[in-house]
Scaffold this motif. Structure first.
Motif, PDB file in Angstrom:
ATOM      1  N   UNK A 240       6.441  14.491  22.465  1.00 46.81           N
ATOM      2  CA  UNK A 240       6.521  13.805  21.166  1.00 46.81           C
ATOM      3  C   UNK A 240       5.187  13.176  20.776  1.00 46.81           C
ATOM      4  N   UNK A 241       4.134  13.955  20.955  1.00 46.79           N
ATOM      5  CA  UNK A 241       2.816  13.444  20.580  1.00 46.79           C
ATOM      6  C   UNK A 241       2.517  13.891  19.163  1.00 46.79           C
ATOM      7  N   UNK A 242       1.731  13.120  18.445  1.00 52.66           N
ATOM      8  CA  UNK A 242       1.331  13.578  17.110  1.00 52.66           C
ATOM      9  C   UNK A 242       0.457  14.822  17.217  1.00 52.66           C
ATOM     10  N   UNK A 243       0.470  15.646  16.189  1.00 56.70           N
ATOM     11  CA  UNK A 243      -0.318  16.878  16.178  1.00 56.70           C
ATOM     12  C   UNK A 243      -1.782  16.605  16.501  1.00 56.70           C
ATOM     13  N   UNK A 244      -2.284  17.385  17.409  1.00 58.22           N
ATOM     14  CA  UNK A 244      -3.710  17.265  17.709  1.00 58.22           C
ATOM     15  C   UNK A 244      -4.048  16.201  18.723  1.00 58.22           C
TER      16      UNK A 244
END
Lengths: 713, 326
Positions: A240-244
């Motif tokens: 669940x990490x933000x994109x990039x």
């Protein structure tokens, strides 16, 4: 396909009837490492607990091989699956060996007494994980990294098919993490162990796993090869990490290992190193065949800041699309393998060389080709008796009257050999009947019985003879030539070189022998030592010394100093075992006088002409004592005692007992002097002084006596 | 090899000590054997009974302590520390008071049954607590508290008991190996020997259990059955002591610790027999002191074992802290 060892099917597990993981299916094959990754609380550990039957599954089945796990008795399960958990061991006064041997639990009897085999397995497990040194240490006194190894050894003692590890790298620093994973990799590969583990460190998972299974919210989200599964995008989704967010962190390229050459799983030749003898081994894909192309190789080849060549971490030759480029280099590689193929000897890389026999065969083949086809080949090629292909350039290949002559320069590799660099020529003529092989100029003739060839024949041994004939035959077959050939092998420098060999003593006169059974010279030179001797001699000579003392070790120099025979402080050089080299060097450097001072244990060998006194080449000390004693009239009992003596000091004691010490030593010293003179001729005045620690001075050779007289003036 | 020699030496030492103390127990006492020829046989009989009881019960207590320590993976655990002995004491006192006041004599089996029931009762309470508290020191504190509660109730019972019973109860509740009859011994000997044999048989799973639950399970130990056996067995052994000799403190903690030090290992297969021997030696020694130092006044055996045992426990706690923090 590798066999499936562990298979979880529709597995649901949890606590108190509430499922933490649901409907999970995956397989682990023998020799494969499967890693579960995923966020904290995803259910990885619960899954492992269910798979190792620590926790009864709520639904689904785990199969171990063919059998459902619940049908196995606890003991059967223990023999097939072992675990390593994050549980902290609270042992009290248990040694590492105690802990490891507990892994034998399923195999021991009622009281848990260890059998001989249990002890062996334990010892093997300790050795496997390199913790024999820790065996008697208290387990609680170990570091975390050591503990994990011990627990891994314990798990191995169960002789399992499956190893289940829950976060084995927790608490470990990166060094121990890598070490542990390397061990796991090695075990999975060598023991065909199926390994299932959980990891939090994704780069480690990528590095160690054959398959990565992503677990999230109690279900398998994705599974497959690490490169496919552990993409930045997937990782970001999984955690669940933000994109990039992960991209910058991981870097774009898959990190290659420094030793990627040898452990490249993508290479279809992998595992190329399994069970291969190092010295005979020459994996095309490991010793980069493109290296010689330099910057044109297409891989990572570059010059470092310091100007040295480097292609570390390069994986180019392993990639399928580059195999053609590798194979195109094959002929050169074959030559490389034969001539420049690198072999380890101790710390040093040594070059292999080719024997005179191979050179003669190569030359004969080339000459035959010229004779029969009319075209002069540029290089010659053959397969040596030990299976190594060799390709060499020809120094000469021309027609001389009705004959064809080809010459090959011998490259002995890093092996000390008088024939290194000399030309081996083959002269081939058409003849009636068979193919005949004979020796010409510089090739010795056999004058005494007992050698490979009969008296009167050229000193070309059976194997090289056959190689030469076969090389010519191959050309005949190719060209359809059905008549005979006369092949004469010659060595232009042979007669001079032969004086440096044993040939005159063996009964081979007029030149060198053409030898070689394997066709390849395995280097075994301790060139570094000789280099040191050379440097020392050169230094002393540059300082103006014309006289030199040669001693095998410290004893010699000490003895001389104590005896007071060195009033002018003549320099000394230690020659270790390389007496011949030291003498040769002294001659070439223009020394006038040399005095050899050594313990009788070393110098006795000199009496037999042994110029490299290392015991791996020859011993013969007691034999020489015995022979000389017999010459001096010793009886059979004395001779027998001498042969059985353990040391030269013991020999002298025996001689003293028989009252023969003086004549035998005189005889030995005379032999030493002969050998010395034979080696150096009249270019160096050299004598020998010998002593023993027990008896002190034992004697001087004639020349030594004279030299010492001069020196004391 | 070195450790085997060490174990062999330790066992020889313990056996020698046991024999020496045994002989001494027979020879020494507040009554001189000389000049009392008529009584000599009876006195020796008395001392023999006492010697056997001290040795067997001491051994049983130490083994029981070792079992509990293995169970809780805690070296401070022991029947006395965890209140198990006090529980047994309470039920035995209750039984005696209730039955004696009704004129019913209590036999060996009755006494033992009462003690065993008390042990199990407290054990159950401790297990309930241990399910909640994971910290071992806290568990020990709870055990001590349970022990206090039981002792307080025992005191109450004693206070309200008939005068005639009090004398009996007092001497029993202080603890002594003196009141044990041959009839009692006929009960004790098979029980203790069976308990010891059972413990030896349990030493293999115990060794696996020492590595922790999941490892034990992985190696094929049936944890549920193993745990039950451990609890039952330690209760069987400690109840035996409490029923016949009253509460004897600290033997169960101190002796296993001393044995671990002596042997240099905690392997159950050597620990169980050595604890038995060590407990026997320890109790024989303490009993000898109890009855000779202030002869003809006899000290309570519990007091003597406490004097020698408690410092060992303190020493152990201190040295553990130094050695390794988990």
């Amino acid at each position: 396909m590798k066999e499936i060892v562990l298979h979880a099917r529709d597995l649901s597990a949890g606590y108190g009837g509430r499922a933490v993981v649901r409907d999970v299916s995956f397989t682990v094959r023998a020799g494969e490492i499967v890693t579960l990754v995923g966020p904290n609380g995803a259910g990885k550990s619960t899954l492992l607990r269910a798979i190792s039957r620590q926790l009864a599954p709520l639904a689904g089945t785990v199969y171990l091989g063919e059998r459902a796990m619940e049908t196995l008795s606890p003991n059967e399960l223990a023999r097939r699956l072992s675990i390593l958990t994050t549980e902290h061991l609270r042992t009290d006064r248990l040694t590492v060996r105690d802990v490891v041997s507990l892994g034998r639990y399923p195999y021991t009897g009622t009281l848990g007494m260890l059998s001989e085999r249990d002890r062996e397995v334990t010892a093997a497990a300790l050795a496997r994980l390199h913790i024999e040194d820790l065996a008697e240490r208290d387990f609680t006194a170990l570091s975390d990294g050591q503990r994990q190894r011990v627990l891994l050894a314990r798990a191995l003692c169960q002789e399992p098919e499956v190893l289940v590890l829950d976060e084995p790298t927790a608490y470990l620093d990166i060094r121990y993490q890598l070490e542990l994973l390397d061990l796991l990799e090695e075990l999975s590969r060598t023991q065909r162990l199926a390994v299932l583990l959980t990891l939090h460190e994704l780069p480690l998972a990528r590095r160690v796993s054959d398959t990565v299974v992503c677990v999230k919210d109690g279900a398998v989200q994705r599974a497959g090869a690490p490169e496919a599964v552990l993409t930045d995008e997937n990782i970001e989704t999984l955690y669940d990490l933000p994109r990039g967010a992960y991209a910058g962190f991981s870097g774009r390229n898959k990190p290659e290992r420094a030793y990627a050459f040898f452990q490249n799983r993508d290479c279809e030749k992998f595992p190329c190193h399994g069970g291969v003898a190092e010295e005979a081994f020459n994996c095309l894909f490991c010793y980069c065949p493109l290296y010689a192309l330099g910057e044109a190789c297409g891989g990572n080849f570059h010059y470092t800041e310091k100007g040295s060549k480097s292609c570390i971490d390069c994986n180019f030759p392993h990639r399928r699309e580059n195999y053609d480029k590798v194979l195109a280099r094959y002929p050169e590689i074959a030559a490389l393998a034969a001539r420049g193929g690198r072999v380890h000897s101790g710390q040093k890389l040594l070059r292999r060389g080719i024997t005179t026999g191979t050179c003669a065969a190569l030359a004969a083949g080339a000459a035959a080709r010229l004779l029969l086809t009319g075209e002069a080949p540029e290089s010659a090629r053959l397969i040596t008796p030990n299976g190594t292909p060799v390709t060499v350039p020809l120094t000469r290949c021309e027609r001389v009257g009705d004959a064809a002559v080809a010459a090959v320069r011998k490259d002995a590799g890093d092996d000390p050999d008088v024939t290194d660099g000399c030309l081996i020529c083959a002269t081939v003529r058409a003849a009636a009947g068979d193919i005949t092989v004979d020796g010409g100029e510089g090739v010795g003739r056999v004058t005494r019985p007992g050698l490979d060839q009969p008296i009167g024949a050229a000193a070309i041994n059976t194997v090289p003879r056959r190689m030469i004939a076969e090389a010519a035959e191959a050309v005949c077959a190719e060209t359809g030539y059905a008549d005979g050939l006369s092949i004469v092998i010659s060595v232009p420098d042979g007669a001079a070189l032969a004086k440096k060999t044993f040939n005159p003593m063996l009964g081979v006169e007029g030149g060198i022998s053409i030898l070689g059974t394997s066709g390849i010279v395995e280097p075994m030179s301790e060139q570094a030592v000789v280099d040191t001797i050379e440097t020392e001699l050169r230094q002393k000579r540059a300082e103006g010394a014309e006289r030199i003392i040669l001693t095998p070790g410290n004893y010699g120099a000490d003895f001389l100093l104590e005896s007071g025979w060195n009033p002018h402080n003549i320099p000394s050089v230690k020659y270790s075992n390389f007496l011949g080299d030291a003498l040769d060097l002294a001659v070439t450097m223009g020394y006038r006088e040399a005095l050899l001072v050594g313990h009788i244990g070393k110098l006795a060998k000199l009496a037999g002409g042994i110029m490299n006194t290392h015991s791996k080449y020859a011993d013969c000390r007691t034999e020489l004592f015995t022979a000389h004693a017999a010459l001096c009239g010793a009886d059979a009992a004395t001779c027998r005692a001498l042969m059985d003596a353990a040391t030269t000091d013991a020999c002298i004691a025996i001689l003293d007992g028989a009252g023969l010490r003086e004549p035998v030593l005189a005889s030995l010293l005379a032999a030493m002097q002969r050998q010395l003179t034979r080696r150096v001729g009249d270019r160096l005045r050299v004598g020998a002084v010998t002593f023993s620690n027990e008896y002190g001075l034992l004697g001087k050779t004639e020349t030594a006596e004279a030299i010492l007289n001069d020196w004391s003036k | 090899m070195k450790r085997q020699t060490r174990c062999a030496l330790a066992f020889s030492l313990l056996t020698l000590l046991l024999l020496a103390l045994g002989a001494l127990s027979l020879a020494v006492g507040s009554v001189s054997l000389r000049g009392a020829e008529d009584y000599a046989a009876r006195i020796v009989d008395l001392r023999l009974r006492r010697m056997l009881s001290a040795a067997l019960l001491g051994g049983a207590l130490a083994v029981s302590g070792f079992l509990l320590q293995t169970f809780f993976a805690n070296p401070i655990a022991g029947p006395f520390v965890l209140g198990v002995s006090s529980g047994a004491k309470l039920t035995v006192a209750l039984t005696m008071v209730l039955l004696l006041s009704r004129g019913v004599a209590v036999g060996s089996a009755g006494l033992y049954a009462a003690a065993f029931a008390g042990s199990l009762l407290v054990m159950g309470a401790i297990l309930l607590i241990s399910g909640r508290v994971k910290q071992m020191s806290l568990l020990v504190v709870c055990g001590v508290m349970v022990g206090y509660i039981c002792s307080a109730v025992t005191d109450l019972v004693v206070t309200f008991a008939d005068d005639s019973n009090i004398v009996n109860l007092r001497s029993w509740s202080l603890g002594s190996f003196s009141g044990i009859s041959w009839a009692n011994l006929r009960f004790i000997v098979p029980l203790v020997i069976a308990g010891l044999a059972w413990s030896v048989l349990l030493s293999k799973p115990m060794s696996a259990y020492q590595l922790g639950e999941s490892y034990a399970r992985n190696m094929g130990v049936n944890l549920r059955s193993f745990r039950w056996q451990l609890i039952l067995l330690s209760s069987v052994l400690s109840a035996c002591v409490t029923a016949f000799a009253g509460p004897v403190s600290f033997v169960g903690v101190a002796v296993p610790h001393l044995m671990r030090r002596l042997l240099g290992t905690a392997k159950p297969i050597v620990m169980v027999p050595s604890c038995f021997l060590g407990g026997a030696v320890f109790c024989l020694g303490c009993d000898l002191i109890a009855r000779t130092v202030f002869a003809p006044t006899e000290l309570a055996i519990g007091s003597v074992t406490a004097i020698f045992g408690a410092p060992v426990v303190v020493w152990m706690l201190l040295s553990r802290k130094k050695e390794a923090r988990p």
